[in-house]
Design an enzyme around this catalytic site. Structure first.
Site, PDB file in Angstrom:
ATOM      1  N   TYR A   1      -2.279  -1.399  11.038  1.00 34.83           N
ATOM      2  CA  TYR A   1      -2.502  -1.851   9.655  1.00 34.83           C
ATOM      3  C   TYR A   1      -1.319  -1.448   8.769  1.00 34.83           C
ATOM      4  CZ  TYR A   1      -3.720  -1.224   4.803  1.00 34.83           C
ATOM      5  OH  TYR A   1      -3.654  -1.219   3.433  1.00 34.83           O
TER       6      TYR A   1
ATOM      7  N   LYS B   1       1.863  -3.684   6.677  1.00 31.08           N
ATOM      8  CA  LYS B   1       2.288  -3.616   5.264  1.00 31.08           C
ATOM      9  C   LYS B   1       3.806  -3.415   5.197  1.00 31.08           C
ATOM     10  CE  LYS B   1      -1.639  -4.317   3.305  1.00 31.08           C
ATOM     11  NZ  LYS B   1      -1.898  -5.623   2.681  1.00 31.08           N
TER      12      LYS B   1
ATOM     13  N   SER C   1       0.826  -1.205   0.000  1.00 30.25           N
ATOM     14  CA  SER C   1       0.000   0.000   0.000  1.00 30.25           C
ATOM     15  C   SER C   1       0.858   1.252   0.000  1.00 30.25           C
ATOM     16  CB  SER C   1      -0.867  -0.002   1.259  1.00 30.25           C
ATOM     17  OG  SER C   1      -1.468   1.254   1.467  1.00 30.25           O
TER      18      SER C   1
HETATM   19  C1  UD1 Z   1      -6.869   4.460   3.668  1.00 31.96           C
HETATM   20  C2  UD1 Z   1      -5.576   4.166   4.369  1.00 31.96           C
HETATM   21  C3  UD1 Z   1      -4.748   3.245   3.533  1.00 31.96           C
HETATM   22  C4  UD1 Z   1      -5.514   2.002   3.170  1.00 31.96           C
HETATM   23  C5  UD1 Z   1      -6.793   2.381   2.470  1.00 31.96           C
HETATM   24  C6  UD1 Z   1      -7.634   1.149   2.183  1.00 31.96           C
HETATM   25  C7  UD1 Z   1      -4.566   5.873   5.820  1.00 31.96           C
HETATM   26  C8  UD1 Z   1      -3.753   7.132   5.887  1.00 31.96           C
HETATM   27  N1  UD1 Z   1      -4.834   5.407   4.608  1.00 31.96           N
HETATM   28  O1  UD1 Z   1      -6.541   5.288   2.546  1.00 31.96           O
HETATM   29  O2  UD1 Z   1      -3.596   2.903   4.222  1.00 31.96           O
HETATM   30  O3  UD1 Z   1      -4.724   1.193   2.349  1.00 31.96           O
HETATM   31  O4  UD1 Z   1      -7.535   3.286   3.276  1.00 31.96           O
HETATM   32  O5  UD1 Z   1      -8.392   0.746   3.262  1.00 31.96           O
HETATM   33  O6  UD1 Z   1      -4.978   5.373   6.809  1.00 31.96           O
HETATM   34  N2  UD1 Z   1     -12.794  10.914   3.094  1.00 31.96           N
HETATM   35  C9  UD1 Z   1     -13.818  11.811   3.414  1.00 31.96           C
HETATM   36  N3  UD1 Z   1     -14.980  11.302   3.919  1.00 31.96           N
HETATM   37  C10 UD1 Z   1     -15.186   9.965   4.129  1.00 31.96           C
HETATM   38  C11 UD1 Z   1     -14.137   9.063   3.790  1.00 31.96           C
HETATM   39  C12 UD1 Z   1     -12.944   9.577   3.294  1.00 31.96           C
HETATM   40  O7  UD1 Z   1     -13.675  13.017   3.242  1.00 31.96           O
HETATM   41  O8  UD1 Z   1     -16.267   9.576   4.602  1.00 31.96           O
HETATM   42  C13 UD1 Z   1     -11.544  11.446   2.526  1.00 31.96           C
HETATM   43  C14 UD1 Z   1     -10.315  11.128   3.372  1.00 31.96           C
HETATM   44  O9  UD1 Z   1     -10.105  12.122   4.328  1.00 31.96           O
HETATM   45  C15 UD1 Z   1      -9.224  11.074   2.297  1.00 31.96           C
HETATM   46  C16 UD1 Z   1      -9.944  10.555   1.055  1.00 31.96           C
HETATM   47  O10 UD1 Z   1     -11.335  10.786   1.294  1.00 31.96           O
HETATM   48  O11 UD1 Z   1      -8.758  12.347   2.031  1.00 31.96           O
HETATM   49  C17 UD1 Z   1      -9.724   9.070   0.818  1.00 31.96           C
HETATM   50  O12 UD1 Z   1     -10.016   8.357   2.006  1.00 31.96           O
HETATM   51  P1  UD1 Z   1     -10.077   6.756   2.049  1.00 31.96           P
HETATM   52  O13 UD1 Z   1     -10.919   6.266   0.933  1.00 31.96           O
HETATM   53  O14 UD1 Z   1     -10.449   6.354   3.439  1.00 31.96           O
HETATM   54  O15 UD1 Z   1      -8.597   6.306   1.705  1.00 31.96           O
HETATM   55  P2  UD1 Z   1      -7.200   6.696   2.411  1.00 31.96           P
HETATM   56  O16 UD1 Z   1      -7.401   7.301   3.735  1.00 31.96           O
HETATM   57  O17 UD1 Z   1      -6.414   7.466   1.406  1.00 31.96           O
END
Ligand code: UD1
Length: 363
Positions: A166, A170, A141
């Site tokens: 988690y 990795k 990841s």
């Molecule tokens: C996260 C994990 C990553 C993991 C991946 C898959 C971290 C830093 N990253 O990625 O290690 O491999 O999930 O499970 O922990 N967001 C919103 N609202 C929401 C959900 C997300 O605004 O309800 C935003 C988040 O703040 C982020 C983006 O959307 O900026 C992507 O979020 P997400 O899909 O959860 O992925 P990551 O956090 O990048």
């Protein structure tokens, strides 16, 4: 040259190669099984169904017209692995997807994560070694980079201390693989560092099946749009980015799946210089949370209720991949756009709500 040390023949297109996929009924695993079968591979799946549904097996068969061998087993069960390798002595490679992946849950239940994700890989490698399986591809990841100082993140960007168990699993898994392959030069491995995989197979037969409330952005968007949640919470708009929301490199899961086939062929054809390699898998483009919402609304015509809230602890501000290495060494490049990703995710959500995975669908 270490490549001469083992006698694995160069792959001919007429050969039907058999590969073992751990976690093959999961989100990325199931799409990869489809790509492998479409490229003429035979697939053996081992999955304990802890976060997936056996109905996926029939869906895969509907797409490709091919059956998979399936074992409902835990990869920490050494006897089960021994049995699979002895029943399929022609397995040439393993792709290892089976792992837990919820960041928040890993903070709450660290041992669950260390046990499954670390013991799982160790037991798999030990059994692969004794069954003389020469190739492994590991699901890593972009989380290993944390917040990189320089963007895009290249494979030699520093690996920063993990912010969750988690993420730590990795990093440790990559280290285990590197150490193992250093003293087993006749075996070969690749770690693929995924950026943010989203979307679904275009036919709407397979996709992501989150259990409970999703943590990730895309499934939360589609579930909100279909009415399961009142609104999407956008975590922070005070980041140092053009619109203030955080930036990620979203990649279509079908592109990601195809990258596994390309990586597999590179291993089987002995075309890599080293016996252990690491590749980023992303598109190379960063999109903000608001841009993902805009793409979703544009492609689907559905208005998405959302509200800006506080930043989510542990989130990085922005990250996107350098895809140069995968482009140049593997000859792979992502094809799908953000609009393809958001539209296919929506089609999948609609299919899910129309026709649940029915009991009849199970095998
Ligand atoms: C996260 C994990 C990553 C993991 C991946 C898959 C971290 C830093 N990253 O990625 O290690 O491999 O999930 O499970 O922990 N967001 C919103 N609202 C929401 C959900 C997300 O605004 O309800 C935003 C988040 O703040 C982020 C983006 O959307 O900026 C992507 O979020 P997400 O899909 O959860 O992925 P990551 O956090 O990048």
């Amino acid at each position: 040259d270490h490549r001469d040390l083992h006698s694995f023949p160069t792959r001919r297109s007429s050969d039907l190669m058999k590969v073992l996929i751990t976690g093959g009924t999961g989100f990325i695993g199931s799409h990869t099984v489809v790509s492998l079968q479409e490229q003429g591979f035979e697939v053996v799946i081992v999955d304990n169904l802890s976060n997936s549904d056996s109905a996926v097996l029939n869906r895969i068969a509907k797409i490709t017209g091919k059956e998979s061998y399936f074992y409902c087993e835990d990869i920490c069960n050494r006897d089960a692995l021994k049995n699979i390798f002895s029943e399929h002595q022609d397995i040439v490679a393993v792709i290892h997807f089976a792992a837990f992946k919820a960041v928040g849950e890993s903070v709450e239940q660290p041992l669950k994560y260390y046990h499954n994700n670390i013991t799982g890989l160790v037991s798999l490698l030990e059994e692969m070694k004794s069954a003389r399986i020469p190739n492994i591809i590991f699901s890593s990841s972009a989380t290993v980079y944390g917040q990189p100082e320089n963007l895009p993140a290249t494979e030699d960007s520093p690996v920063l201390p993990a912010t969750s168990p988690y993420g730590n699993t990795k990093q440790i898994n990559e280290q285990i693989l590197r150490d193992f392959l250093l003293v087993n030069q006749d075996l070969k491995g690749i770690s693929l560092r995924y950026f943010n995989p989203i979307g679904a197979h275009p036919g709407g037969l397979i996709g992501e099946l989150p259990i409970g409330t999703p943590n990730n952005l895309m499934p939360f968007i589609t579930q909100t749009a279909i009415g399961k949640h009142a609104e999407l919470k956008v975590f922070g708009n005070d980041y140092n980015t053009p619109d203030g929301t955080a930036i990620r490199d979203y990649i279509h899961v079908v592109d990601l799946a195809e990258a596994h086939v390309v990586a597999m062929n590179a291993l089987l054809n002995n075309s890599l210089k080293e016996n252990y390699s690491v590749f980023n898998l992303g598109t190379g483009n960063g999109f903000s949370v608001l841009e993902v919402i805009q793409s979703f609304e544009k492609t689907t015509g559905v208005k998405l209720p959302y509200r800006i809230v506080e930043r989510r602890p542990g989130d990085v501000e922005q990250i996107y991949a350098s895809t140069k290495l995968a482009n140049e060494v593997l000859g792979w490049k992502a094809k799908y756009s953000l609009d393809d990703m958001t539209l296919s995710a929506w089609n999948w959500e609609k299919r899910l709500s129309e026709q649940h995975f029915s009991y009849d669908d199970k095998v």
